[in-house]
Design a protein around this motif. Structure first.
Motif, mmCIF file in Angstrom:
data_model
loop_
_atom_site.group_PDB
_atom_site.id
_atom_site.type_symbol
_atom_site.label_atom_id
_atom_site.label_comp_id
_atom_site.label_asym_id
_atom_site.label_seq_id
_atom_site.Cartn_x
_atom_site.Cartn_y
_atom_site.Cartn_z
ATOM 1 N N THR A 82 0.854 -1.188 0.000
ATOM 2 C CA THR A 82 0.000 0.000 0.000
ATOM 3 C C THR A 82 0.889 1.237 0.000
ATOM 4 O OG1 THR A 82 -0.114 0.245 2.410
ATOM 5 C CG2 THR A 82 -1.714 -1.240 1.381
ATOM 6 N N ALA A 83 0.370 2.318 -0.559
ATOM 7 C CA ALA A 83 1.147 3.555 -0.642
ATOM 8 C C ALA A 83 1.515 4.061 0.742
ATOM 9 C CB ALA A 83 0.359 4.607 -1.417
ATOM 10 N N GLU A 84 0.608 3.939 1.693
ATOM 11 C CA GLU A 84 0.864 4.448 3.048
ATOM 12 C C GLU A 84 1.991 3.664 3.723
ATOM 13 O OE1 GLU A 84 -1.534 5.312 7.244
ATOM 14 O OE2 GLU A 84 -2.493 4.184 5.621
ATOM 15 N N ARG A 85 1.920 2.335 3.659
ATOM 16 C CA ARG A 85 2.977 1.523 4.274
ATOM 17 C C ARG A 85 4.313 1.756 3.581
ATOM 18 N NH1 ARG A 85 -0.729 -2.980 4.727
ATOM 19 N NH2 ARG A 85 0.230 -3.958 2.904
ATOM 20 N N ASP A 86 4.279 1.896 2.265
ATOM 21 C CA ASP A 86 5.526 2.083 1.520
ATOM 22 C C ASP A 86 6.165 3.431 1.828
ATOM 23 O OD1 ASP A 86 5.108 -0.386 0.463
ATOM 24 O OD2 ASP A 86 4.412 0.328 -1.492
ATOM 25 N N GLU A 87 5.358 4.453 2.053
ATOM 26 C CA GLU A 87 5.918 5.757 2.417
ATOM 27 C C GLU A 87 6.549 5.695 3.809
ATOM 28 O OE1 GLU A 87 7.122 9.717 2.350
ATOM 29 O OE2 GLU A 87 6.636 8.271 0.773
ATOM 30 N N GLU A 88 5.891 5.016 4.731
ATOM 31 C CA GLU A 88 6.489 4.833 6.064
ATOM 32 C C GLU A 88 7.827 4.099 5.961
ATOM 33 O OE1 GLU A 88 2.324 4.452 8.674
ATOM 34 O OE2 GLU A 88 3.488 2.672 8.153
ATOM 35 N N PHE A 89 7.877 3.141 5.070
ATOM 36 C CA PHE A 89 9.092 2.359 4.858
ATOM 37 C C PHE A 89 10.208 3.246 4.308
ATOM 38 C CE2 PHE A 89 11.219 -1.141 2.216
ATOM 39 C CZ PHE A 89 11.900 -1.662 3.309
ATOM 40 N N ARG A 90 9.893 4.076 3.316
ATOM 41 C CA ARG A 90 10.884 4.978 2.736
ATOM 42 C C ARG A 90 11.432 5.938 3.785
ATOM 43 N NH1 ARG A 90 10.464 10.003 -1.419
ATOM 44 N NH2 ARG A 90 8.784 10.609 -0.004
ATOM 45 N N VAL A 91 10.563 6.479 4.604
ATOM 46 C CA VAL A 91 10.987 7.419 5.646
ATOM 47 C C VAL A 91 11.896 6.719 6.659
ATOM 48 C CG1 VAL A 91 10.144 8.789 7.596
ATOM 49 C CG2 VAL A 91 9.010 8.955 5.372
ATOM 50 N N ILE A 97 25.972 8.490 1.858
ATOM 51 C CA ILE A 97 25.910 7.755 0.606
ATOM 52 C C ILE A 97 25.144 8.564 -0.450
ATOM 53 C CG2 ILE A 97 23.788 6.438 0.946
ATOM 54 C CD1 ILE A 97 25.437 3.945 0.075
ATOM 55 N N ASP A 98 24.366 9.540 -0.016
ATOM 56 C CA ASP A 98 23.804 10.574 -0.887
ATOM 57 C C ASP A 98 24.442 11.898 -0.509
ATOM 58 O OD1 ASP A 98 22.082 8.842 -2.189
ATOM 59 O OD2 ASP A 98 20.368 9.336 -0.910
ATOM 60 N N VAL A 99 24.600 12.787 -1.483
ATOM 61 C CA VAL A 99 25.160 14.097 -1.137
ATOM 62 C C VAL A 99 24.187 14.865 -0.248
ATOM 63 C CG1 VAL A 99 24.310 15.267 -3.232
ATOM 64 C CG2 VAL A 99 26.324 16.138 -2.034
ATOM 65 N N HIS A 100 22.893 14.757 -0.497
ATOM 66 C CA HIS A 100 21.882 15.277 0.421
ATOM 67 C C HIS A 100 21.269 14.058 1.114
ATOM 68 C CE1 HIS A 100 21.584 18.966 -2.430
ATOM 69 N NE2 HIS A 100 22.507 19.139 -1.511
ATOM 70 N N ASP A 101 21.959 13.583 2.109
ATOM 71 C CA ASP A 101 21.643 12.289 2.706
ATOM 72 C C ASP A 101 20.419 12.388 3.625
ATOM 73 O OD1 ASP A 101 22.483 9.624 2.608
ATOM 74 O OD2 ASP A 101 23.460 9.750 4.565
ATOM 75 N N CYS A 102 19.751 11.252 3.769
ATOM 76 C CA CYS A 102 18.641 11.114 4.728
ATOM 77 C C CYS A 102 17.528 12.132 4.471
ATOM 78 C CB CYS A 102 19.152 11.269 6.164
ATOM 79 S SG CYS A 102 20.607 10.287 6.540
ATOM 80 N N ALA A 103 17.348 12.511 3.206
ATOM 81 C CA ALA A 103 16.447 13.615 2.893
ATOM 82 C C ALA A 103 14.986 13.305 3.192
ATOM 83 C CB ALA A 103 16.598 13.983 1.413
ATOM 84 N N HIS A 104 14.629 12.025 3.280
ATOM 85 C CA HIS A 104 13.230 11.662 3.508
ATOM 86 C C HIS A 104 12.959 11.250 4.947
ATOM 87 C CE1 HIS A 104 12.782 11.909 -0.790
ATOM 88 N NE2 HIS A 104 13.721 11.010 -0.965
ATOM 89 N N SER A 105 13.934 11.426 5.825
ATOM 90 C CA SER A 105 13.757 11.016 7.219
ATOM 91 C C SER A 105 12.767 11.930 7.935
ATOM 92 C CB SER A 105 15.098 11.031 7.946
ATOM 93 O OG SER A 105 15.707 12.309 7.858
ATOM 94 N N ARG A 106 12.295 11.472 9.086
ATOM 95 C CA ARG A 106 11.283 12.224 9.826
ATOM 96 C C ARG A 106 11.833 13.580 10.260
ATOM 97 N NH1 ARG A 106 8.395 9.446 14.556
ATOM 98 N NH2 ARG A 106 10.479 9.673 15.463
ATOM 99 N N THR A 107 11.019 14.617 10.155
ATOM 100 C CA THR A 107 11.434 15.971 10.529
ATOM 101 C C THR A 107 11.903 16.021 11.978
ATOM 102 O OG1 THR A 107 9.881 16.941 8.951
ATOM 103 C CG2 THR A 107 10.665 18.372 10.721
#
Length: 482
Positions: free
Chosen positions: A195-204, A398-408
């Motif tokens: 599901t989109a919701e679970r997958d977004e939580e996973f990405r974060v 590992i990214d130049v702008h690393d952890c960009a999707h992590s929780r605020t």
């Protein structure tokens, strides 16, 4: 560029088919039969685990523990077309590399509900069915790849043929999460469970998992910074002090260092001379650095394990800052000093940004650019941002702008912790057409950027090997040109 003989199937499962009318770009039955035989066994049985195998195992265990009873899927991604039948150089998804250490295309990491890991990767090309030479991604064309057994020894986890992954994923029952945006075929195979919701939580979560670097990652970033410093020295040696130097020559010179010591550049090199330095992401690099101008060089070597440095120096092309350039440079240097001093464990991530920006606001106000307003009022209203533009830094890894999707709350509003690595990069940019500043300021852009490791008792500048203070920069330029 040559082309392989063309089979009618691009990714064969059992047998490559070719037309029986005599020739398909020179492929006869006799040639196909000849190519099946006479190949030596090249299986490598003496391989040791890669240096980060223990770290990737720990990372996978941490990930599985966060989502017990669920199937977790992280693809490497597929090649992307650059033009017609040529692809861009493949670079796997960062989360896949972080969790496996593997960099091969099409790979898929699957964690079972019990937390067991299986890596689906491409096996050796089959000599018997002609795949290795008839498939345009066969090993004769793209080069040798590891066998499943070799990858198991190197990476420290069970490996299966990636051609089985879609069928296996379709058979998955129960909750599943997939890292989206990298492999459409994998996402299609999981459409029944993800599901989109679970997958977004996973990405974060995956992004936040990388916030604190382990000892392997810190060592990679140290090397990236050291190699980048050598690349900057290479640039200075080709930078003419009394002649013009093409920005593309500057870019290309740094690129050679990146390819010799690492995998690539970590991002598009910014080789911005004169007024180009006022453009934050000047990557056209089609101008010329002229004596009397400043060169803003923002570049980073990406290591073979894909960790990148991100360093900026602003250099007087002729070797010495003039009075106005020095005034602007010293203001940025003072701001960076304040920002670096604010990087310490327990501090808030935004602290270094506010510390640096306040110093810049004070200097800009003292130069009379905001009339009778005080520096405090300028800062409150954000007026200084006309000339400072961007944030003062970001996480690095590992990214130049690393952890960009992590929780605020864990990142931009969160506390700094030992092992975090971030950039501190204040700048002042006076646009060429900005009528609100005196004419002599227009076209001057200055940024200074370093890579800072949060330690138990403060911080360490990983890029300290490159001078920052104005007089030290001038002395460094003179020594390299001597």
């Amino acid at each position: 560029m040559t082309e392989p003989a063309q089979p009618t199937e691009s990714r064969p499962a059992d047998t490559i088919k070719y037309r029986k009318n005599g020739l398909t770009r020179g492929v006869t039955d006799e040639l196909a039969e000849n190519m099946r035989h006479g190949w030596a066994d090249s299986e490598r049985g003496d391989l040791a685990p890669i240096a980060q195998a223990a770290h990737t195992a720990r990372r996978r265990a941490e990930l599985a523990a966060a989502f017990p009873g669920e199937t977790l899927v992280v693809p490497a991604g597929n090649p992307k077309v650059r033009a017609n039948d040529t692809d861009y150089p493949f670079r796997p998804s960062s989360d896949y590399v972080y969790l496996t250490g593997d960099q091969s295309q099409d790979g898929v990491l699957v964690l079972s509900p019990a937390g067991d890991a299986t890596l689906y990767v491409r096996d050796r090309s089959d000599r018997g069915n002609g795949e290795f030479w008839l498939d345009n991604h066969g090993e004769l064309w793209d080069g040798r790849r590891n066998s499943l057994g070799e990858n198991e020894r190197l990476l420290g986890l069970p490996c299966r043929d990636v051609r089985d992954v879609r069928a296996d994923l379709r058979a998955v029952t129960g909750p599943v999460r997939v890292l989206r945006g990298h492999d459409a075929g994998v996402e299609e195979a999981l459409r029944h469970g993800a599901t989109a919701e679970r997958d977004e939580e996973f990405r974060v979560f995956l992004s936040g998992l990388r916030l604190v670097k382990d000892e392997f990652e810190i060592a990679e970033l140290r090397f990236a910074c050291a190699a980048t410093a050598r690349g900057f020295e290479d640039v200075v040696r080709v930078l003419g002090s009394d002649t013009e130097t093409a920005e593309r020559l500057i870019e290309g010179t740094f690129f050679v260092r990146a390819r010799v010591e690492g995998n690539d550049v970590g991002y598009g090199t910014i080789a911005a001379a004169g007024p180009h330095a006022t453009t934050m992401h000047w990557v056209r690099n089609d101008g010329r650095a002229k004596p009397g101008q400043l060169l803003l060089l923002d570049a980073g070597v990406e290591t073979n394990e894909l960790y990148t440095a991100d360093i900026t120096r602003t250099l007087p092309v002729n070797g010495r800052f003039d009075a106005l350039q020095r005034k602007v440079y010293d203001a940025v240097y003072a701001a960076q000093e304040a920002g670096i001093a604010a990087v310490r464990p327990g501090g808030v991530f935004r602290d270094f940004h506010h510390a640096a920006q306040r110093v810049l606001a004070e200097h800009l106000t003292s130069w009379g650019l905001f009339g009778d307003l005080t520096a405090d009022k300028v800062y409150e209203l954000g007026l200084h941002r006309r000339f400072t533009l961007a944030g003062t830094g970001h996480m690095l890894g590992i990214d130049v702008h690393d952890c960009a999707h992590s929780r605020t709350e864990d990142h931009v509003d969160g506390p700094l912790k030992p092992g975090m690595v971030l950039t501190v990069e204040p700048g002042i940019y006076f646009q060429e057409d900005d009528l609100t500043v005196p004419a002599e300021y227009r076209g001057i852009g200055v940024r200074i950027e370093d890579d800072i490791l949060v330690t138990e008792d403060g911080n360490e500048n990983l890029s300290a090997g490159l001078p920052r203070e104005a007089a030290a920069v001038e002395a460094w330029l003179a020594a390299l040109r001597a």
